[in-house]
Design an enzyme around this catalytic site. Structure first.
Site, PDB file in Angstrom:
ATOM      1  N   HIS A 146      10.150  78.623 -24.435  1.00 39.11           N
ATOM      2  CA  HIS A 146       9.306  77.475 -24.114  1.00 39.11           C
ATOM      3  C   HIS A 146       8.018  77.660 -24.897  1.00 39.11           C
ATOM      4  O   HIS A 146       7.307  78.641 -24.728  1.00 39.11           O
ATOM      5  CB  HIS A 146       9.003  77.401 -22.616  1.00 39.11           C
ATOM      6  CG  HIS A 146       8.198  76.196 -22.262  1.00 39.11           C
ATOM      7  ND1 HIS A 146       8.775  74.992 -21.947  1.00 39.11           N
ATOM      8  CD2 HIS A 146       6.860  75.999 -22.214  1.00 39.11           C
ATOM      9  CE1 HIS A 146       7.825  74.103 -21.706  1.00 39.11           C
ATOM     10  NE2 HIS A 146       6.656  74.696 -21.857  1.00 39.11           N
ATOM     11  N   CYS A 147       7.710  76.714 -25.751  1.00 39.87           N
ATOM     12  CA  CYS A 147       6.534  76.811 -26.608  1.00 39.87           C
ATOM     13  C   CYS A 147       5.393  76.023 -25.983  1.00 39.87           C
ATOM     14  O   CYS A 147       5.505  74.817 -25.764  1.00 39.87           O
ATOM     15  CB  CYS A 147       6.851  76.268 -27.992  1.00 39.87           C
ATOM     16  SG  CYS A 147       5.431  76.323 -29.097  1.00 39.87           S
ATOM     17  N   TYR A 148       4.304  76.704 -25.731  1.00 38.80           N
ATOM     18  CA  TYR A 148       3.159  76.035 -25.132  1.00 38.80           C
ATOM     19  C   TYR A 148       2.367  75.211 -26.138  1.00 38.80           C
ATOM     20  O   TYR A 148       1.598  74.351 -25.753  1.00 38.80           O
ATOM     21  CB  TYR A 148       2.250  77.058 -24.441  1.00 38.80           C
ATOM     22  CG  TYR A 148       2.854  77.572 -23.175  1.00 38.80           C
ATOM     23  CD1 TYR A 148       2.806  76.811 -22.021  1.00 38.80           C
ATOM     24  CD2 TYR A 148       3.527  78.780 -23.134  1.00 38.80           C
ATOM     25  CE1 TYR A 148       3.383  77.242 -20.852  1.00 38.80           C
ATOM     26  CE2 TYR A 148       4.105  79.225 -21.975  1.00 38.80           C
ATOM     27  CZ  TYR A 148       4.027  78.456 -20.831  1.00 38.80           C
ATOM     28  OH  TYR A 148       4.605  78.883 -19.672  1.00 38.80           O
ATOM     29  N   ASN A 151       4.465  72.128 -26.029  1.00 44.34           N
ATOM     30  CA  ASN A 151       4.682  71.804 -24.621  1.00 44.34           C
ATOM     31  C   ASN A 151       6.120  71.392 -24.319  1.00 44.34           C
ATOM     32  O   ASN A 151       6.366  70.431 -23.602  1.00 44.34           O
ATOM     33  CB  ASN A 151       3.706  70.722 -24.154  1.00 44.34           C
ATOM     34  CG  ASN A 151       3.632  70.661 -22.650  1.00 44.34           C
ATOM     35  OD1 ASN A 151       3.763  71.673 -21.996  1.00 44.34           O
ATOM     36  ND2 ASN A 151       3.445  69.481 -22.113  1.00 44.34           N
ATOM     37  N   MET A 152       7.062  72.117 -24.873  1.00 40.25           N
ATOM     38  CA  MET A 152       8.474  71.889 -24.571  1.00 40.25           C
ATOM     39  C   MET A 152       9.274  73.108 -24.988  1.00 40.25           C
ATOM     40  O   MET A 152       8.755  74.005 -25.648  1.00 40.25           O
ATOM     41  CB  MET A 152       9.005  70.646 -25.264  1.00 40.25           C
ATOM     42  CG  MET A 152       9.165  70.768 -26.748  1.00 40.25           C
ATOM     43  SD  MET A 152       9.953  69.380 -27.518  1.00 40.25           S
ATOM     44  CE  MET A 152       8.825  68.094 -27.202  1.00 40.25           C
TER      45      MET A 152
END
Length: 183
Positions: A146-148, A151-152
């Site tokens: 999950h990549c901040y 944001n997904m």
């Protein structure tokens, strides 16, 4: 004149969809600060740095004239790849039937991916190489992380857009180091 109005209407409709997506993803979900930081740094920081040094250092003793063109183009490419990664869809596993299809498609190795594992939240058999994301609250096939910053989740369906964004931002960093050290 009628075709111009229809094209203008399509542009307005696309803009509204884009703003709705931003509102849903970042405002209503009480999103993390990553995309906001990235947007503010890139949309305001890079142009500000470039504008401050534009007439003072370009062209210079070590920086040729073409940097007046290449730097904005590289920054624009970085923005485009970031927005592309932000709006690429990771496509979660939505139903038990979809999970069963993926279980047939991707074989279990019974060492790392066991056929007896079920997702405790989604309540279906976990396909091989899938994972439940606690932030998005759904399972994804070929899950990476999950990549901040976008944001997904990053998985099989948006991996190319994510890698392209990372590579272009790495090139931007190399260009920035080159330009600032040459000054």
């Amino acid at each position: 004149s009628n075709t111009k109005l229809s094209i203008f209407g399509k542009i307005i409709k696309a803009g509204k969809l884009y703003l709705d997506e931003l509102k849903n993803r970042y405002y209503l979900k009480k999103s993390n600060v990553g995309p906001y930081m990235h947007m503010s740094l890139t949309f305001f920081g890079w142009p500000l740095c470039f504008y401050c040094g534009y007439n003072r250092y370009l062209p210079g003793e070590f920086l040729p004239e073409y940097h007046k063109i290449t730097v904005p183009i590289v920054i624009l490419i970085g923005w485009i790849t970031y927005i592309n990664a932000m709006f690429s869809t990771p496509k979660p596993i939505k139903s038990k039937e979809h999970a069963d299809e993926l279980c047939k498609l991707y074989p279990f190795d019974e060492a790392m991916f066991k056929s007896s594992q079920t997702c405790s939240t989604c309540k279906f058999t976990k396909p091989a190489r899938s994972k439940h994301c606690s932030v998005c609250n759904c399972c994804y096939e070929h899950y990476d992380h999950h990549c901040y910053w976008i944001n997904m989740c990053v998985n099989k369906h948006n991996y190319f857009a994510f890698i392209l964004m990372v590579l272009t931002h790495t090139l931007i960093c190399y260009l920035a180091v080159y330009v600032f050290l040459a000054v």
